[in-house]
Scaffold this active site. Structure first.
Site, PDB file in Angstrom:
ATOM      1  N   ARG A  11      87.907  45.201 -71.371  1.00 26.04           N
ATOM      2  CA  ARG A  11      87.783  43.922 -72.078  1.00 26.04           C
ATOM      3  C   ARG A  11      87.255  44.111 -73.503  1.00 26.04           C
ATOM      4  O   ARG A  11      87.476  43.250 -74.354  1.00 26.04           O
ATOM      5  CB  ARG A  11      86.902  42.952 -71.292  1.00 26.04           C
ATOM      6  CG  ARG A  11      87.423  42.619 -69.892  1.00 26.04           C
ATOM      7  CD  ARG A  11      88.885  42.151 -69.911  1.00 26.04           C
ATOM      8  NE  ARG A  11      89.305  41.660 -68.616  1.00 26.04           N
ATOM      9  CZ  ARG A  11      89.887  42.400 -67.668  1.00 26.04           C
ATOM     10  NH1 ARG A  11      90.098  43.689 -67.875  1.00 26.04           N
ATOM     11  NH2 ARG A  11      90.248  41.869 -66.521  1.00 26.04           N
ATOM     12  N   ALA A 130      51.337  45.026 -85.028  1.00 23.02           N
ATOM     13  CA  ALA A 130      51.008  46.418 -85.353  1.00 23.02           C
ATOM     14  C   ALA A 130      52.167  47.343 -84.973  1.00 23.02           C
ATOM     15  O   ALA A 130      52.584  48.205 -85.759  1.00 23.02           O
ATOM     16  CB  ALA A 130      49.730  46.840 -84.642  1.00 23.02           C
ATOM     17  N   CYS A 186      52.222  35.802 -74.511  1.00 24.84           N
ATOM     18  CA  CYS A 186      52.835  34.928 -73.514  1.00 24.84           C
ATOM     19  C   CYS A 186      51.828  34.526 -72.445  1.00 24.84           C
ATOM     20  O   CYS A 186      51.917  33.441 -71.870  1.00 24.84           O
ATOM     21  CB  CYS A 186      54.027  35.623 -72.849  1.00 24.84           C
ATOM     22  SG  CYS A 186      55.381  36.012 -73.971  1.00 24.84           S
ATOM     23  N   CYS A 243      57.316  45.730-102.193  1.00 25.06           N
ATOM     24  CA  CYS A 243      56.994  46.078-100.804  1.00 25.06           C
ATOM     25  C   CYS A 243      56.528  47.527-100.730  1.00 25.06           C
ATOM     26  O   CYS A 243      57.222  48.443-101.178  1.00 25.06           O
ATOM     27  CB  CYS A 243      58.228  45.883 -99.911  1.00 25.06           C
ATOM     28  SG  CYS A 243      57.969  46.395 -98.186  1.00 25.06           S
TER      29      CYS A 243
END
Length: 249
Positions: A11, A130, A186, A243
């Site tokens: 597919r 982090a 969470c 940056c």
């Protein structure tokens, strides 16, 4: 590819944008998935089913009963087992024709550099800033594309940070390292289970596109999902010329 592979991936092969050549690229590719939880589960499942030849899973946690509401690579019988090992079993059951490496560890900067160097694409499926910044630094330094996702409560986001093209932003351009962002867990805020599936599956889709070199990636764009109202917002993300991670030295 042998006859079994041609049938398994038929597919994909039927898609003009992929074909046999694209599928062979996937079979020859190595994806690094950091985090085997809510996002890493669906992302890794789709990478495996799509035929990515080598998947490395990195997670230092164990399966907890509270994980099973959304972390679909794990089962009730595997509560207490290392997440990386549990996910490896699931991936190999789906596709025994690929190599899955399970690493139960929390990788530091030196280890991340080693792991990222060996990969063709990196998926950040972690849940703290982090680690996200550490992964980003390694990807920028080694010129590897990074697919980053995050979900909390009813909100999700996804972007691609691809240092291979000049002018693309990195994760630190969007969330500067020197700014304080609160990690939201969470366990304290909750998370709507299907959203990690949506974002994790999209991370897999972006990684597959990058590996095959098809379509337009999310580099330079941040997609944000309001799952409560089922609305997507797309915003442009520019490179920060100052940056400290990706700006030209």
């Amino acid at each position: 590819m042998d006859d079994s592979q041609l049938l398994r991936y038929s597919r994909h092969i039927l898609l003009d944008e992929i074909g046999i050549e694209g599928q062979q690229k996937l079979l020859a590719a190595h994806a690094l998935v950091i985090g085997a939880g809510g996002l890493g589960s669906p992302a890794a499942l789709y990478l495996a089913s799509a035929g990515v030849g080598h998947i490395t899973l990195v997670d230092d946690d164990t399966v907890d009963l509270t994980n099973l509401q959304r972390q679909i690579a794990h089962t009730t019988a595997r509560v207490g087992q290392p997440k990386a090992d549990s996910a490896r079993v699931t991936l190999q059951q789906i596709n025994p024709g690929i190599v899955v490496s399970a690493l139960t560890e929390r990788a530091d900067d030196a280890r991340l550099a080693e792991l990222v160097a060996a990969a063709d694409v990196v998926l950040d499926c972690t849940d703290n800033f982090a680690t996200r910044h550490a992964v980003n630094r390694a990807c920028v330094a080694l010129g590897k594309p990074l697919v980053s996702g995050a979900v909390i409560r009813f909100d999700g986001q996804i972007s691609v940070f691809d240092p291979r093209a000049a002018g693309n932003p990195c994760y630190s351009c969007l969330f500067p390292q020197d700014q304080k962002f609160e990690d939201v867990a969470c366990s304290t805020m909750g998370v709507f289970a299907p959203l990690v599936g949506v974002v994790g599956a999209m991370q897999a889709a972006e990684a597959l596109k990058l590996l095959m070199g098809v379509g337009r990636s999310l580099a330079g764009r941040l997609l944000m999902l309001d799952g409560l109202n089922m609305e997507w917002t797309s915003i442009g993300v520019g490179r920060n010329d100052a940056c400290p991670v990706c700006a030209p030295k």
